[in-house]
Design a protein around this motif. Structure first.
Motif, short mmCIF file in Angstrom:
data_model
loop_
_atom_site.label_atom_id
_atom_site.label_comp_id
_atom_site.label_asym_id
_atom_site.label_seq_id
_atom_site.Cartn_x
_atom_site.Cartn_y
_atom_site.Cartn_z
N TRP A 1 -5.18 -4.52 0.14
CA TRP A 1 -3.95 -5.18 -0.28
C TRP A 1 -3.87 -6.50 0.48
O TRP A 1 -3.73 -6.50 1.69
N TRP A 2 -4.01 -7.62 -0.23
CA TRP A 2 -4.03 -8.95 0.38
C TRP A 2 -2.67 -9.62 0.20
O TRP A 2 -2.03 -9.47 -0.84
N ALA A 3 -2.26 -10.39 1.18
CA ALA A 3 -1.03 -11.18 1.07
C ALA A 3 -1.23 -12.53 1.77
O ALA A 3 -1.74 -12.58 2.88
N MET A 4 -0.82 -13.58 1.07
CA MET A 4 -0.83 -14.94 1.62
C MET A 4 0.58 -15.49 1.48
O MET A 4 1.18 -15.38 0.40
N ASN B 1 1.21 -15.24 -2.45
CA ASN B 1 0.18 -14.68 -3.31
C ASN B 1 -0.12 -13.27 -2.83
O ASN B 1 -0.21 -13.04 -1.61
N ILE B 2 -0.30 -12.36 -3.77
CA ILE B 2 -0.62 -10.97 -3.40
C ILE B 2 -1.72 -10.47 -4.32
O ILE B 2 -1.93 -11.00 -5.42
N SER B 3 -2.41 -9.44 -3.86
CA SER B 3 -3.47 -8.86 -4.67
C SER B 3 -3.77 -7.45 -4.20
O SER B 3 -3.67 -7.13 -3.01
N GLU B 4 -4.17 -6.63 -5.15
CA GLU B 4 -4.63 -5.26 -4.90
C GLU B 4 -6.04 -5.21 -5.46
O GLU B 4 -6.24 -5.39 -6.66
N THR B 5 -7.04 -4.99 -4.60
CA THR B 5 -8.42 -5.13 -5.06
C THR B 5 -9.39 -4.43 -4.11
O THR B 5 -9.01 -3.93 -3.06
N ALA C 1 0.83 -1.20 0.00
CA ALA C 1 0.00 0.00 0.00
C ALA C 1 0.87 1.25 0.00
O ALA C 1 0.59 2.22 -0.72
N VAL C 2 1.94 1.24 0.79
CA VAL C 2 2.85 2.38 0.83
C VAL C 2 3.48 2.60 -0.55
O VAL C 2 3.60 3.74 -1.02
N GLN C 3 3.85 1.51 -1.21
CA GLN C 3 4.46 1.60 -2.54
C GLN C 3 3.43 1.84 -3.65
O GLN C 3 3.77 2.19 -4.77
N ASN C 4 2.16 1.61 -3.33
CA ASN C 4 1.05 1.72 -4.27
C ASN C 4 1.24 0.80 -5.48
O ASN C 4 0.96 1.18 -6.61
N TRP D 1 -3.90 -8.54 5.41
CA TRP D 1 -4.33 -7.50 4.49
C TRP D 1 -4.06 -6.14 5.12
O TRP D 1 -3.84 -6.01 6.32
N TYR D 2 -4.13 -5.14 4.25
CA TYR D 2 -4.15 -3.75 4.70
C TYR D 2 -5.22 -3.06 3.88
O TYR D 2 -5.24 -3.17 2.65
N GLN D 3 -6.14 -2.37 4.56
CA GLN D 3 -7.21 -1.66 3.86
C GLN D 3 -6.99 -0.17 3.99
O GLN D 3 -6.88 0.37 5.09
N GLU D 4 -6.91 0.49 2.84
CA GLU D 4 -6.76 1.94 2.80
C GLU D 4 -8.09 2.61 3.16
O GLU D 4 -9.14 2.00 3.02
N PRO D 5 -8.05 3.88 3.58
CA PRO D 5 -9.31 4.59 3.86
C PRO D 5 -10.25 4.64 2.64
O PRO D 5 -11.46 4.68 2.80
N SER D 6 -9.69 4.58 1.43
CA SER D 6 -10.51 4.59 0.21
C SER D 6 -11.29 3.29 0.03
O SER D 6 -12.18 3.22 -0.80
N GLY D 7 -10.89 2.24 0.77
CA GLY D 7 -11.53 0.94 0.64
C GLY D 7 -10.68 -0.07 -0.09
O GLY D 7 -10.96 -1.26 -0.04
N LYS D 8 -9.65 0.39 -0.81
CA LYS D 8 -8.78 -0.55 -1.53
C LYS D 8 -8.10 -1.46 -0.52
O LYS D 8 -7.66 -1.03 0.54
#
Length: 181
Positions: free
Chosen positions: A161-164, A115-119, A83-86, A152-159
């Protein structure tokens, strides 16, 4: 007079409680954003994903995974860092690899995959998307994997970032799988 004031006050309170349901959020690209899914903060998410992963593994003949707090710490660190790196990718802002992050936690085994995801999707929708790609599916179904970390990390916008991260005994093979979706 008192009754009409009371009715007016109740009406105002009732109208104030109403919230528009058709609010459409627009992204930077001008396209509508999906509805915000607020990830619950309790441990129920990790165990729901673990249960789902283990059902998938069972159907493929692989042994179940155990949730590991050290792997979960590695996943949480990386989710926040993405999330920091966007951007969703496997390297940390400090140049670290998944191998480095797992080693830093003191995990007793070795990394099997990540596994990672931005969603904006839920954890189970994300798991389903991971199962839809060969590299991510290989991380989930790896028969040598023994442990799993999920965060995960959830941004205030709702996005979100998932990591397994999956791990295995140190005497297994040295093949690693990294996948993003």
């Amino acid at each position: 007079m008192k009754i009409s004031v009371l009715i007016a006050a109740v009406s105002i309170v009732a109208l104030a409680a109403c919230e528009p349901t058709n609010v459409v959020r627009i992204g930077a690209d001008g396209k509508p954003l999906p509805p915000i899914y607020k990830v619950p903060s309790s441990g129920e998410v990790e165990f729901a994903v673990l249960d789902s992963v283990n059902l998938l593994r069972q159907s493929s003949g692989a042994a179940p995974l155990s949730l590991d707090s050290k792997l979960t710490a590695a996943a949480a660190t990386h989710a926040r860092d993405m999330a920091v790196q966007n951007r969703a990718w496997h390297f940390g802002s400090d140049g670290s690899s998944p191998l480095d992050r797992v080693a830093r936690t003191g995990y007793n085994g070795i990394l099997a995959g990540e596994n990672i995801s931005e969603t904006y999707e839920t954890e189970l929708e994300t798991l389903s998307a991971w199962m839809g790609t060969a590299d991510s599916r290989r991380v989930i179904l790896d028969p040598e994997a023994k442990d799993m970390g999920f965060s995960w990390y959830q941004e205030p916008s709702g996005k979100i970032w998932w990591a397994m991260v999956t791990g295995r005994n140190s005497f297994g093979s040295t093949n690693y799988t990294f996948a993003e979706n």
